[in-house]
Design a protein around this motif. Structure first.
Motif, PDB file in Angstrom:
ATOM      1  N   ILE A 209       0.777  -1.161  -0.134  1.00 57.39           N
ATOM      2  CA  ILE A 209       0.012  -0.081  -0.036  1.00 57.39           C
ATOM      3  C   ILE A 209       0.822   1.077   0.130  1.00 57.39           C
ATOM      4  O   ILE A 209       0.650   2.356  -0.611  1.00 57.39           O
ATOM      5  CB  ILE A 209      -0.839   0.213   1.265  1.00 57.39           C
ATOM      6  CG1 ILE A 209      -1.893  -1.207   1.484  1.00 57.39           C
ATOM      7  CG2 ILE A 209      -1.924   1.311   1.297  1.00 57.39           C
ATOM      8  CD1 ILE A 209      -2.871  -1.148   0.237  1.00 57.39           C
ATOM      9  N   LEU A 239      -7.893  -0.205   0.085  1.00 55.97           N
ATOM     10  CA  LEU A 239      -8.463  -1.542   0.492  1.00 55.97           C
ATOM     11  C   LEU A 239      -9.963  -1.697   0.412  1.00 55.97           C
ATOM     12  O   LEU A 239     -10.380  -2.663   0.030  1.00 55.97           O
ATOM     13  CB  LEU A 239      -7.997  -1.903   1.839  1.00 55.97           C
ATOM     14  CG  LEU A 239      -6.613  -2.075   2.298  1.00 55.97           C
ATOM     15  CD1 LEU A 239      -6.227  -2.550   3.662  1.00 55.97           C
ATOM     16  CD2 LEU A 239      -6.126  -3.142   1.256  1.00 55.97           C
ATOM     17  N   TYR A 273       0.528  -7.165  -2.011  1.00 60.35           N
ATOM     18  CA  TYR A 273      -0.816  -7.242  -2.726  1.00 60.35           C
ATOM     19  C   TYR A 273      -0.404  -7.333  -4.323  1.00 60.35           C
ATOM     20  O   TYR A 273       0.581  -7.151  -4.713  1.00 60.35           O
ATOM     21  CB  TYR A 273      -1.589  -5.985  -2.653  1.00 60.35           C
ATOM     22  CG  TYR A 273      -2.079  -5.627  -1.063  1.00 60.35           C
ATOM     23  CD1 TYR A 273      -3.186  -6.110  -0.707  1.00 60.35           C
ATOM     24  CD2 TYR A 273      -1.329  -5.101  -0.218  1.00 60.35           C
ATOM     25  CE1 TYR A 273      -3.887  -6.107   0.760  1.00 60.35           C
ATOM     26  CE2 TYR A 273      -1.776  -4.842   1.075  1.00 60.35           C
ATOM     27  CZ  TYR A 273      -2.906  -5.470   1.545  1.00 60.35           C
ATOM     28  OH  TYR A 273      -3.428  -5.096   2.879  1.00 60.35           O
TER      29      TYR A 273
END
Length: 294
Positions: A209, A239, A273
């Protein structure tokens, strides 16, 4: 209908003005292709430029000889603009968009009669009037690709975008209207970042992030003079993003065993991610928000 190409045909001599059309490419990347060992705070936005060495067959130097410019050139017969862009990037910087599956974004069409010093008017014979127009594209890299100057360029290398915008390059500016094309490209991408996951194009397959936030900070520092983003709000919003089908835009990675990435200094490892490759749109607008002052 009379007095036009459709009804009269074209003889190539006297009656019709035929503009020349070129392409220009804004190739952007964040410095330091390998993000594993890079401190996000030190990453910078860079643009690929080529140094012009255009010389006519008689040895006469063409306009903006020796200036830095965006890679590009004229569209040839039976080429579309995208094909011409790919060819020019190979010829001038040995850079292959197609091999890297990079789809360029069309930024705009530039037709100001004074944009190019090749232009000249011929009032008595419209077919001799010379005017160069250009279709501009932006291409995003997720890592720097080393350029090599080709037959049409004296040199090819990356420059910090901030240095180009502030005139800290040779001659103080880019050739032609390329400064304007660069600025328009940055504005285009910054606007797309509000509504789409285009920021992820700058990142490798796995990312944190914090790395997404860094992309936004870099662009917003240029387009909105914003230096820092509130981390907690940004984290929650990213998110929470759903795409056009109601699915998450980013997903926890299962590619790495650790599923986390070490951070600079003594910070705890950050979760990794991957992007949902089917996601094209955001459910929440990512507008610039200044960090809260306590």
């Amino acid at each position: 209908m009379s007095g036009n190409l459709k009804s009269d045909g074209f003889t190539g001599k006297e009656r019709y003005f035929r503009p020349s059309v070129a392409v220009d490419g804004v190739v952007l990347s964040l410095s330091g292709g390998n993000l594993e060992s890079l401190d996000n705070s030190k990453r910078e936005l860079k643009v690929l430029l080529i140094k012009r060495k255009a010389v006519k067959s008689n040895g006469e130097k063409r306009p903006f000889y020796g200036y830095w410019s965006l890679p590009g050139g004229f569209i040839r017969s039976m080429e579309n603009a995208e094909t011409a862009l790919n060819r020019e990037l190979v010829e001038e910087a040995q850079f292959y968009l197609e091999k890297r599956n990079i789809i360029p974004h069309q930024i705009g069409f530039y037709s100001n009669p004074k944009r190019d010093e090749y232009n000249f008017d011929s009032k008595d014979n419209p077919s001799l009037h010379k005017q160069v127009m250009s279709v501009a594209y932006a291409a995003i890299l997720n890592k720097e690709v080393i350029p090599f100057s080709g037959s049409d360029a004296e040199e090819a290398k990356y420059f910090k975008v901030q240095d180009v915008l502030s005139g800290k390059i040779n001659r103080g500016r880019l050739a032609f209207d390329h400064n304007q094309i660069l600025e328009d490209s940055l504005s285009y991408i910054a606007e797309k970042m509000k509504f789409t996951p285009i920021a992820l194009d700058f990142l490798e397959e796995e990312f944190t992030i914090g790395e997404i936030r860094n992309v936004y900070e870099i662009f917003w520092s240029i387009t909105h003079n914003l230096r820092e983003i509130d981390l907690s709000n940004f984290h929650k919003k990213v998110l929470s993003q759903k795409d056009q089908d109601g699915n998450p835009v980013i997903l926890p990675s299962n590619k790495s065993k650790e599923r986390k990435k070490k951070q600079p200094g003594k910070g705890a490892p950050a979760k990794l991610y991957v992007r949902n490759k089917n996601s094209k749109e955001f459910s929440l607008v990512m507008s610039p928000t200044k960090k809260r002052v306590k």
